[in-house]
Design an enzyme around this catalytic site. Structure first.
Site, PDB file in Angstrom:
ATOM      1  N   LYS A 196       0.844  -1.198   0.000  1.00 41.60           N
ATOM      2  CA  LYS A 196       0.000   0.000   0.000  1.00 41.60           C
ATOM      3  C   LYS A 196       0.879   1.249   0.000  1.00 41.60           C
ATOM      4  O   LYS A 196       0.699   2.162  -0.788  1.00 41.60           O
ATOM      5  CB  LYS A 196      -0.919  -0.040   1.222  1.00 41.60           C
ATOM      6  CG  LYS A 196      -1.848   1.124   1.328  1.00 41.60           C
ATOM      7  CD  LYS A 196      -2.827   0.955   2.483  1.00 41.60           C
ATOM      8  CE  LYS A 196      -3.582   2.251   2.695  1.00 41.60           C
ATOM      9  NZ  LYS A 196      -4.523   2.196   3.812  1.00 41.60           N
ATOM     10  N   GLU A 235      10.517  -4.589   4.690  1.00 41.82           N
ATOM     11  CA  GLU A 235      10.639  -5.997   4.273  1.00 41.82           C
ATOM     12  C   GLU A 235      10.322  -6.144   2.783  1.00 41.82           C
ATOM     13  O   GLU A 235      11.056  -6.791   2.031  1.00 41.82           O
ATOM     14  CB  GLU A 235       9.649  -6.866   5.077  1.00 41.82           C
ATOM     15  CG  GLU A 235       9.965  -6.999   6.544  1.00 41.82           C
ATOM     16  CD  GLU A 235       9.269  -5.943   7.394  1.00 41.82           C
ATOM     17  OE1 GLU A 235       8.939  -4.850   6.872  1.00 41.82           O
ATOM     18  OE2 GLU A 235       9.072  -6.203   8.589  1.00 41.82           O
ATOM     19  N   GLY A 258      -4.877  -1.880   5.161  1.00 35.57           N
ATOM     20  CA  GLY A 258      -4.047  -3.001   4.695  1.00 35.57           C
ATOM     21  C   GLY A 258      -4.697  -4.353   4.955  1.00 35.57           C
ATOM     22  O   GLY A 258      -4.809  -5.191   4.068  1.00 35.57           O
ATOM     23  N   ARG A 259      -5.159  -4.553   6.196  1.00 34.59           N
ATOM     24  CA  ARG A 259      -5.703  -5.873   6.550  1.00 34.59           C
ATOM     25  C   ARG A 259      -7.083  -6.117   5.960  1.00 34.59           C
ATOM     26  O   ARG A 259      -7.634  -7.208   6.070  1.00 34.59           O
ATOM     27  CB  ARG A 259      -5.720  -6.022   8.072  1.00 34.59           C
ATOM     28  CG  ARG A 259      -6.420  -4.893   8.793  1.00 34.59           C
ATOM     29  CD  ARG A 259      -6.053  -4.882  10.270  1.00 34.59           C
ATOM     30  NE  ARG A 259      -6.608  -3.727  10.977  1.00 34.59           N
ATOM     31  CZ  ARG A 259      -6.015  -2.555  11.071  1.00 34.59           C
ATOM     32  NH1 ARG A 259      -4.852  -2.350  10.467  1.00 34.59           N
ATOM     33  NH2 ARG A 259      -6.563  -1.558  11.752  1.00 34.59           N
ATOM     34  N   GLU A 301      -4.835  -6.664  14.807  1.00 27.44           N
ATOM     35  CA  GLU A 301      -4.314  -5.341  14.451  1.00 27.44           C
ATOM     36  C   GLU A 301      -5.430  -4.309  14.546  1.00 27.44           C
ATOM     37  O   GLU A 301      -5.180  -3.133  14.788  1.00 27.44           O
ATOM     38  CB  GLU A 301      -3.697  -5.360  13.039  1.00 27.44           C
ATOM     39  CG  GLU A 301      -2.833  -4.150  12.749  1.00 27.44           C
ATOM     40  CD  GLU A 301      -1.960  -4.291  11.502  1.00 27.44           C
ATOM     41  OE1 GLU A 301      -0.789  -4.692  11.614  1.00 27.44           O
ATOM     42  OE2 GLU A 301      -2.459  -3.994  10.410  1.00 27.44           O
ATOM     43  N   HIS A 313      -5.329 -32.900  17.986  1.00 28.71           N
ATOM     44  CA  HIS A 313      -4.139 -33.624  18.458  1.00 28.71           C
ATOM     45  C   HIS A 313      -3.041 -32.656  18.877  1.00 28.71           C
ATOM     46  O   HIS A 313      -1.877 -33.033  18.962  1.00 28.71           O
ATOM     47  CB  HIS A 313      -3.650 -34.569  17.363  1.00 28.71           C
ATOM     48  CG  HIS A 313      -4.660 -35.633  17.051  1.00 28.71           C
ATOM     49  ND1 HIS A 313      -4.709 -36.830  17.723  1.00 28.71           N
ATOM     50  CD2 HIS A 313      -5.698 -35.646  16.183  1.00 28.71           C
ATOM     51  CE1 HIS A 313      -5.721 -37.549  17.254  1.00 28.71           C
ATOM     52  NE2 HIS A 313      -6.342 -36.855  16.321  1.00 28.71           N
ATOM     53  N   LYS A 363       9.269  -0.471  14.336  1.00 25.17           N
ATOM     54  CA  LYS A 363       9.881  -0.110  13.051  1.00 25.17           C
ATOM     55  C   LYS A 363      10.955   0.952  13.257  1.00 25.17           C
ATOM     56  O   LYS A 363      12.032   0.896  12.656  1.00 25.17           O
ATOM     57  CB  LYS A 363       8.825   0.462  12.088  1.00 25.17           C
ATOM     58  CG  LYS A 363       7.823  -0.541  11.555  1.00 25.17           C
ATOM     59  CD  LYS A 363       6.928   0.141  10.509  1.00 25.17           C
ATOM     60  CE  LYS A 363       5.695  -0.689  10.202  1.00 25.17           C
ATOM     61  NZ  LYS A 363       4.730   0.017   9.357  1.00 25.17           N
TER      62      LYS A 363
HETATM   63  O1  F6P Z   1       2.177  -4.173  10.017  1.00 28.17           O
HETATM   64  C1  F6P Z   1       1.857  -2.895   9.709  1.00 28.17           C
HETATM   65  C2  F6P Z   1       1.307  -2.713   8.310  1.00 28.17           C
HETATM   66  O2  F6P Z   1       1.175  -1.358   8.094  1.00 28.17           O
HETATM   67  C3  F6P Z   1      -0.001  -3.425   8.075  1.00 28.17           C
HETATM   68  O3  F6P Z   1      -1.098  -2.714   8.522  1.00 28.17           O
HETATM   69  C4  F6P Z   1       0.036  -3.610   6.600  1.00 28.17           C
HETATM   70  O4  F6P Z   1      -0.881  -4.572   6.199  1.00 28.17           O
HETATM   71  C5  F6P Z   1       1.473  -4.027   6.385  1.00 28.17           C
HETATM   72  O5  F6P Z   1       2.189  -3.248   7.325  1.00 28.17           O
HETATM   73  C6  F6P Z   1       2.017  -3.858   5.005  1.00 28.17           C
HETATM   74  O6  F6P Z   1       1.960  -2.534   4.561  1.00 28.17           O
HETATM   75  P1  F6P Z   1       2.175  -2.139   3.052  1.00 28.17           P
HETATM   76  O7  F6P Z   1       1.068  -2.747   2.246  1.00 28.17           O
HETATM   77  O8  F6P Z   1       2.131  -0.640   3.019  1.00 28.17           O
HETATM   78  O9  F6P Z   1       3.499  -2.671   2.603  1.00 28.17           O
END
Ligand code: F6P
Length: 549
Positions: free
Chosen positions: A209, A215, A269-270, A356, A387, A512
């Site tokens: 987003k 990452e 995002g979620r 979240e 199990h 972060k």
């Molecule tokens: O973990 C924090 C967060 O902002 C989530 O809300 C989001 O889904 C994820 O990081 C990834 O964010 P992006 O789509 O901006 O890479």
């Protein structure tokens, strides 16, 4: 005003003391009560008769919903009002699956029309890639896709991908194609994602987003290097596309914005699996027609949420009983137990959606909550969970559970000579477990079975442990969409009752920032100057010394 100081809340608190004197063993004998505590919509049956509740409890929870102005809050969300106040944003994941006739206007722009423009773009692109019209730089068809993204840009798409992998219609459409996910910044995940793939036949979709997530950006650079090493710099144009709201950074990365699929700041995002975040990788794998069915399933639950009366409204009921178990009966954990292996990624996805969203400590007005909001979600498909952690659930702590099952299997098997089909064997467990939790087994019953006295305490099951049962026809694209929307809305309903903002996530920021400081330190200490470790507490300094040493 905090919901916890209202009469409706107080009435429930008083009622909770009386409900503790009841037992599900007895409550489940009442046929009228059991019938009253069920609801159904479009093939989804919700049986909540195994909640620690009477019809009176339901009445009090509905009063709480009205006190919290739940119907008004749902309408405000659906109309695009900026209910995510800390980020001044609308919350419109419903618009992502609205039909083209619906209009949701924000700042003079119909957002549903914008959604359908992007859907059309994705259909065109995914058709071209799947048919081989869009080729890689060597002229080969792109049969494999690596979707890079993390959190909401990964968990939802992977959940749907897994749910449909064994659905006969989707599997047929995916023949000859592979979809991999790369989320963790751990380089081991790169190796796992690329195992057996060739740059010449691989398309990389970078999903973020913000297009700034550390990452994802490092993984995107890593796969860009993998492509370029084999195919040269021109590979990026044909082998990399992006999904983002930040088209400026997409261009700066080197991906032509023409090869980018946008979405909007009103998609959290979620809550983004129904945007290009999920639709691009899923349409590439399963074809656009399958994804349209998934969106239609989610839409069916959206319409139900907004139109059905509260007492028959599945996500509202699921949310209200979440509040009941957590805020009034003191159960802070809950389990998601799908009796369907294809739902193995449902729990990881809902962990993010729910934790979240509702893992908050203050109300919308910034006041500290007088109760704990949010719940700890975990889960595993049955029968594997049986199990693993069911021992604790039966005789240790009380963990309210959702049992999710299907009348038919995606992949039925019947072995000659067996008493029942394999799916019936699975479902025998599905029907047994909620009753085992609810009814339990008494010392008296054990004595009748001549169990030695010393073993009776060990073999006794207290029962009275609450659960929901969700029964659907079969897991396919449509019902996957229904399940997704049910759980998204359950979370929103709970947040609306608790009076918190379920749509921001400030709690992920501090880690972060600190990671950035550590990264700078690692770069300095590993560099020529061998920078000394400074600015950390003694414990972290010692750890870093050991790591670098
Ligand atoms: O973990 C924090 C967060 O902002 C989530 O809300 C989001 O889904 C994820 O990081 C990834 O964010 P992006 O789509 O901006 O890479």
């Amino acid at each position: 005003m905090s919901i916890a100081v209202t009469t409706a809340w107080n009435d429930l608190a008083i009622h909770a003391a009386t409900i503790k004197d009841t037992h599900l063993r007895d409550l489940l004998q009442d046929g009228k009560r059991c019938a009253a505590l069920t609801a159904e919509h479009d093939g989804v049956l919700l049986d909540f008769s195994r909640q620690n509740a009477t019809e009176g409890t339901l009445g009090l929870l509905l009063a709480l919903a009205k006190q919290a102005k739940l119907p008004e809050k749902l309408t405000a969300m659906a109309k695009g009002e900026k209910i995510n106040t800390t980020e001044n944003r609308s919350v419109l994941h419903i618009a992502l699956r609205a039909d083209a006739k619906t209009k949701i206007v924000i700042d003079g722009v119909d957002q549903v029309a914008e959604v359908h423009k992007v859907l059309k773009q994705i259909k065109g692109f995914s058709d071209k890639v799947r048919s081989g019209k869009w080729k890689g730089t060597t002229g080969k068809k792109l049969t494999d896709v690596v979707a890079i993204g993390i959190g909401g840009s990964y968990l939802g798409p992977e959940f749907v991908y897994e749910a449909l992998k064994t659905d006969p219609v989707a599997a047929k459409a995916a023949k000859g194609r592979r979809l991999r996910f790369l989320a963790n910044v751990d380089p081991i995940d790169v190796t796992r994602a690329l195992d057996g793939l060739e740059p010449a036949t691989t398309l990389v979709v970078v999903i973020s987003k913000t297009f700034t997530t550390a990452e994802t950006m490092l993984n995107a650079k890593t796969l860009r290097a993998w492509l370029v090493k084999k195919l040269g710099a021109k590979a990026v144009a044909k082998h990399m596309v992006a999904v983002s709201t930040n088209l400026t950074d997409v261009a700066a990365f080197g991906i032509d914005p023409k090869n980018a699929f946008g979405f909007w700041d009103w998609v959290g995002g979620r809550y983004s699996v129904c945007s290009a975040v999920g639709v691009v990788p899923l349409a590439l794998q399963y074809g656009f027609a399958v994804v349209e069915k998934f969106l239609a399933g989610a839409r069916s639950i959206d319409q139900h949420l907004l139109k059905a009366p509260l007492e028959k409204n599945l996500p509202v009921l699921m949310g209200l009983f979440g509040v009941w178990n957590s805020s009034f009966l003191g159960h802070h954990t809950r389990a998601l137990l799908p009796y369907c292996q294809a739902l193995l990624k449902l729990a990881p996805h809902i962990q993010q959606v729910d934790m979240e969203s509702n893992g908050k400590r203050v109300a919308l007005d910034g006041q500290t909550l007088s109760f704990a909001a949010g719940e700890i979600d975990f889960g595993e498909p049955g029968t594997n969970g049986q199990h693993s952690f069911y021992q604790l659930v039966h005789q240790g702590r009380t963990v309210p559970a959702d049992f999710i099952g299907f009348k038919n299997s995606q992949q039925p098997v019947m072995i000659k000579g067996e008493a029942v089909a394999n799916h019936d064997e699975l479902m025998a467990n599905f029907f047994a477990q909620p009753d085992a939790l609810a009814v339990g087994k008494t010392a008296g019953q054990l004595r009748l079975e001549n169990v030695p006295e010393a073993l009776i305490p060990h073999k006794e099951f207290p029962g009275n442990r609450p659960s929901n049962v969700l029964l659907l026809e079969v897991l396919n694209a449509y019902t996957t969409g229904q399940l997704l929307a049910l759980y998204e809305h359950r979370t929103a309903v709970q947040g609306f009752i608790w009076g918190i903002n379920s749509f921001d996530q400030w709690g992920v920021e501090l880690g972060k920032v600190l990671a950035k400081q550590v990264r700078t330190q690692l770069a300095g200490s590993r560099g020529k100057g061998k920078a000394k470790i400074v600015g950390f507490n003694p414990a972290t300094t010692a750890l870093l010394k050991r790591y670098l040493g």
